[in-house]
Design an enzyme around this catalytic site. Structure first.
Site, PDB file in Angstrom:
ATOM      1  N   GLY A  37      -3.114  -5.132   5.063  1.00 47.09           N
ATOM      2  CA  GLY A  37      -3.099  -6.573   5.270  1.00 47.09           C
ATOM      3  C   GLY A  37      -3.603  -6.931   6.651  1.00 47.09           C
ATOM      4  N   CYS A  38      -3.212  -8.077   7.147  1.00 47.24           N
ATOM      5  CA  CYS A  38      -3.651  -8.520   8.471  1.00 47.24           C
ATOM      6  C   CYS A  38      -3.331  -7.458   9.514  1.00 47.24           C
ATOM      7  CB  CYS A  38      -2.943  -9.826   8.829  1.00 47.24           C
ATOM      8  SG  CYS A  38      -3.345 -10.445  10.476  1.00 47.24           S
ATOM      9  N   PHE A  39      -4.323  -7.070  10.282  1.00 44.16           N
ATOM     10  CA  PHE A  39      -4.114  -5.939  11.209  1.00 44.16           C
ATOM     11  C   PHE A  39      -3.201  -6.265  12.375  1.00 44.16           C
ATOM     12  CE2 PHE A  39      -8.898  -6.740  12.394  1.00 44.16           C
ATOM     13  CZ  PHE A  39      -8.628  -8.005  12.858  1.00 44.16           C
TER      14      PHE A  39
END
Length: 227
Positions: A52-54
């Site tokens: 997902g979002c890093f």
């Protein structure tokens, strides 16, 4: 003190940041301890995780004892599309990913997998995590050597029959291509922007979960890289 982002970077975040949501943060789970223990020799090792979002992936691993470096970036596509604007289209083959360097004498690869699936990524979601939807937000393991691949393969099979998740495990293993570091303003984002709405709602609870479930692996200070 939170460092002020450059004007262009701040505009970029406003236009193309990780997607916010009115929903609450994801629940943490206690993933099973790996039956296939990583057999790793002394010396720093590298691993790549997409989840997902890093921002949150990097944030959690930056609080894990034994992790010596954590960098947000792109993996799966080519150099021409290794940037936030292109990757956000979801058609570049890139995933937002994090490359970590760790000391296996402090934290083994199988322990990193357990942490990852406990507090970072939901392995039952395909091409999404939390409020973020698209192939760029897929959860994936990217082994860097034969031992990591063997451990990852065994662990995913173990997860399938563990009974911890009530839906099928869809997280896969991807062949390592090339890791491209993300733009500077994405690095150490959680540490730089602790009051950011997305961080508060989605990522800070993951760090709380790490501390709660694995206190022996938790490091209170955020590991900041020289980026």
């Amino acid at each position: 003190m939170m460092r002020v982002l450059p004007i262009l970077a701040a505009l970029g975040l406003a236009l193309a940041g990780c997607q916010g949501s009115a929903a609450s943060a994801e629940e943490i789970v206690r993933a099973p301890a790996a039956k296939r223990i990583a057999n790793e020799e002394a010396g720093l090792k590298t691993a790549v995780f997409a989840g997902g979002c890093f921002w949150g992936v990097e944030g959690v691993f930056s609080h894990v004892k034994g992790v010596k470096a954590a960098m947000s970036g792109y993996h799966g596509g080519n150099a021409a599309t290794a940037n936030y604007k292109a990757t956000s289209s979801g058609v570049t083959e890139h995933a937002e990913a994090v490359r970590i360097v760790y000391d296996p004498m402090v934290v083994r690869y199988d322990e990193l997998l357990r942490i990852f699936f406990s507090v970072v990524a939901d392995p039952t979601l395909r091409n999404r995590q939390g409020p973020d939807v698209g192939a760029q937000y897929r959860a994936a393991l990217v082994p860097m050597n034969a031992e990591q691949r063997a451990v990852a393969t065994a662990y995913l099979k173990q997860m399938q029959v563990s009974g911890v998740w009530d839906k099928p495990i869809v997280t896969g293993i991807e062949k390592y291509r090339k890791f491209y570091p993300a733009e500077r303003y994405h690095q150490d984002f959680m540490a730089k922007n602790p009051r950011h709405g997305y961080i508060l709602r989605w990522d800070a609870p993951k760090v709380v979960g790490l501390k709660k479930l694995y206190p022996d692996n938790y490091r209170a200070t955020y590991l900041r890289d020289a980026k």
